[in-house]
Each structure stands twice: as structure tokens, then as C-alpha cells.
Design an enzyme around this catalytic site. Structure first.
Site, short mmCIF file in Angstrom:
data_model
loop_
_atom_site.label_atom_id
_atom_site.label_comp_id
_atom_site.label_asym_id
_atom_site.label_seq_id
_atom_site.Cartn_x
_atom_site.Cartn_y
_atom_site.Cartn_z
N TRP A 1 0.88 -1.17 0.00
CA TRP A 1 0.00 0.00 0.00
C TRP A 1 0.92 1.22 0.00
O TRP A 1 1.41 1.65 1.04
CB TRP A 1 -0.90 0.01 1.23
CG TRP A 1 -1.79 -1.18 1.32
CD1 TRP A 1 -3.08 -1.27 0.87
CD2 TRP A 1 -1.50 -2.46 1.91
NE1 TRP A 1 -3.60 -2.52 1.14
CE2 TRP A 1 -2.65 -3.28 1.77
CE3 TRP A 1 -0.36 -3.01 2.54
CZ2 TRP A 1 -2.70 -4.58 2.24
CZ3 TRP A 1 -0.41 -4.31 2.99
CH2 TRP A 1 -1.57 -5.08 2.84
N ASP B 1 20.08 -6.93 -0.38
CA ASP B 1 20.39 -5.63 0.22
C ASP B 1 21.62 -5.72 1.11
O ASP B 1 22.49 -4.85 1.09
CB ASP B 1 19.21 -5.13 1.05
CG ASP B 1 17.89 -5.13 0.28
OD1 ASP B 1 17.93 -5.00 -0.96
OD2 ASP B 1 16.84 -5.26 0.93
#
Length: 306
Positions: free
Chosen positions: A110, A266
């Protein structure tokens, strides 16, 4: 690989930090803070502790309680926040993570109202010129995917000028199809960035999915055709491959069971770049990247305890 330290001894990471919801094994829902370049910045900070090299993070946040939580997390890790924009009309993005029995993740996002989506746009107070003094700039394909089209072009123009002035640019395509308008747009943007990058940190799965390469050899040929020569191809358990001399890393730690693959790439990027910034050699950078990632995926969460 160059073994001289950067004269400015500084790196900035650009991207989006989000509120993270993780379903724990006991059924609880844990709230955290994460994001691909943020994860890299945190691990960079840890790896560079004790050196004079500074790590800064560039993003945009709202002025709400969850943005305050993100800002507090950035500060708690010792990251420089002088280039974090705060906006009253926006909020941070939100995502949920579900992890299966093999440690593989699925995501629900979202982020339509995320402040970071407007970074470097006409109504943003963040200016790319503020990054000119850093020795290295690092960003990812996720960073580029969330930006407005005009801001993407500004970033590309800045990187070209920045490198011409002696700055170093590190990049990871980190391809997430749902973030892009189309695969063609993602290919165009990523090719442009690979062509101007000094340190490339691609993952073989991402590159094959994005460009349709048939195998590892095809990925390597294409990257070479873009002018990519320095960095590492991340290949998971097989270990990273040096892009300059196609050297396979040695002394790699093995993982008996992957608990959570979140932030694997990452953290690899952080280990590799930290070794580079400290003036260590190719093998040391490959080993540092892989072994840090192996540690991270052996525990739950994007940011593991030290």
C-alpha cells in the site's frame, strides 16, 4: 578493483522506507521499518563503524506518527538525516510480508500516497544538487520505479554529471514488475543506469526476469554490452561472480536452512560496498557481501540484531 579510499569518504543511499508488517510464526503481526536501500544503508553503517566513512539516507516522509517512527529508526542506526524531506500532505508506504516454509517471501503493498514517490519532482524540496559532494551514490531499481517519470530523467541526468565530476555510482536493478508501468519502461530505465554505473550489483534472477535472458552467460554478455565491468553478479547459494574478472568468490559461509530471505541482496550490497569503500580487494568484497547475506537470511526480518 581500485583499492584507494574515496577522498570524500561518504556514501548516500536513495530510496523509500516503509512500515513493514510481518506475520510471525505465533500468529502475531509485528510492525517494523524496512525498504531495500534503507536495509543496505543500515548494514553499511554497521560495516563501516570505526572508519571515517559516513552514510547518509535520502528519502521523503510525511509528518504523521508512522513517519516519526521511521525517522527514529533511521536516527537509531546512526544514519545522517539531513536529506530527509518531511511533507504534511503525504504518508509513508506500507507493506506486509508472508514467508513460506522455505523462507521465500510474498508481499502486499500500500504505497500510492507514499511521500517518497514525489522525491525530486517539481513539488519536492529535495534537490539532486545536494548529493554532489558525496563520494558515492547508491540507489536501486525500486527507487527508480516509484519515482515520477520526470524525476527519473532528472536522476539519470544528475548521475551522468555527477560521474563526470568524479563521483561513483553503484546500482542494483532489484526488479519488481508490479512497480513499473511496463516491462519495456523498466528495461529502458535499467539499461540507461547500467550504462552509467561504476559498481553493478545485479541479481541473476532479476536480470533474467527483466530482460528475458536465457541463462547466466546471456546475462553476462548483455551486461558487458552495456559497458558494465565492475561489481558482482549475485547468484544465491552458488556465490557471487566478480564482473570484472569473472572470478568466483572463495571462503563463503554456507547456510543450512534459510529462515527468511528478506534483505539477502540488500545486505550483500552493503557488505560488498563497505569492503570497496574501505579499500579492500575484489575477493574480500565478494566474501564480505556473501557472508553478511548468509548471516541475515539465517534470522527473521530485514534488519537483524547485531
Amino acid at each position: 578493483m581500485t583499492t584507494e579510499k574515496l577522498s570524500t569518504s561518504s556514501i548516500c543511499c536513495i530510496g523509500e522506507v516503509m512500515i513493514e508488517l510481518v506475520h510471525a510464526p505465533n500468529g502475531a503481526l509485528n510492525l517494523g521499518v524496512a525498504g531495500d536501500t534503507y536495509n543496505t544503508a543500515v548494514y553499511l553503517m554497521r560495516q563501516l563503524r570505526g572508519t571515517e566513512i559516513t552514510t547518509s539516507y535520502v528519502t521523503a516522509l510525511g509528518e504523521d506518527l508512522y513517519s516519526d517512527r521511521i525517522a527514529a529508526a533511521l536516527e537509531s542506526h546512526g544514519l545522517d538525516l539531513s536529506l530527509v524531506e518531511r511533507r504534511a500532505d503525504k504518508m509513508p508506504g506500507l507493506y506486509a510480508v508472508d514467508t513460506d516454509d522455505q523462507g521465500e517471501r510474498s508481499f502486499s503493498y500500500w504505497r500510492d500516497s507514499s511521500a517518497a514517490r514525489d522525491m525530486f519532482s517539481t513539488n519536492s524540496t529535495l534537490k539532486l544538487s545536494a548529493l554532489a559532494g558525496f563520494g558515492m551514490v547508491y540507489l536501486s531499481g525500486i527507487t527508480m520505479a516509484i519515482l515520477q517519470p520526470d524525476a527519473r530523467q532528472k536522476v539519470l541526468d544528475f548521475i551522468q554529471a555527477y560521474r563526470a565530476s568524479g563521483g561513483l555510482f553503484a546500482y542494483d536493478s532489484n526488479y519488481r514488475p508490479r512497480l513499473w508501468e511496463s516491462q519495456e519502461e523498466a528495461q529502458k530505465v535499467n539499461e540507461s543506469l547500467w550504462r552509467v554505473c561504476d559498481i553493478a550489483l545485479p541479481s541473476i534472477d532479476d536480470e533474467m526476469a527483466l530482460f528475458g535472458d536465457a541463462d547466466e552467460a546471456s546475462v553476462l554478455r548483455r551486461l558487458a554490452s552495456f559497458g558494465v565491468s565492475q561489481g558482482a553478479l549475485k547468484r544465491g547459494a552458488e556465490g557471487p561472480l566478480d564482473l570484472e574478472g569473472l572470478v568466483v568468490a572463495q571462503n563463503l559461509n554456507q547456510v543450512e536452512k534459510v529462515i527468511d530471505s528478506t534483505a539477502a541482496g540488500d545486505s550483500f550490497n552493503a557488505g560488498y560496498l563497505a569492503a570497496f569503500l574501505k579499500g579492500e580487494g575484489t575477493q574480500a568484497a565478494l566474501e564480505a557481501g556473501h557472508n553478511l547475506a548468509a548471516k541475515v537470511i539465517s534470522a527473521r526480518g530485514a534488519i537483524i540484531a547485531e
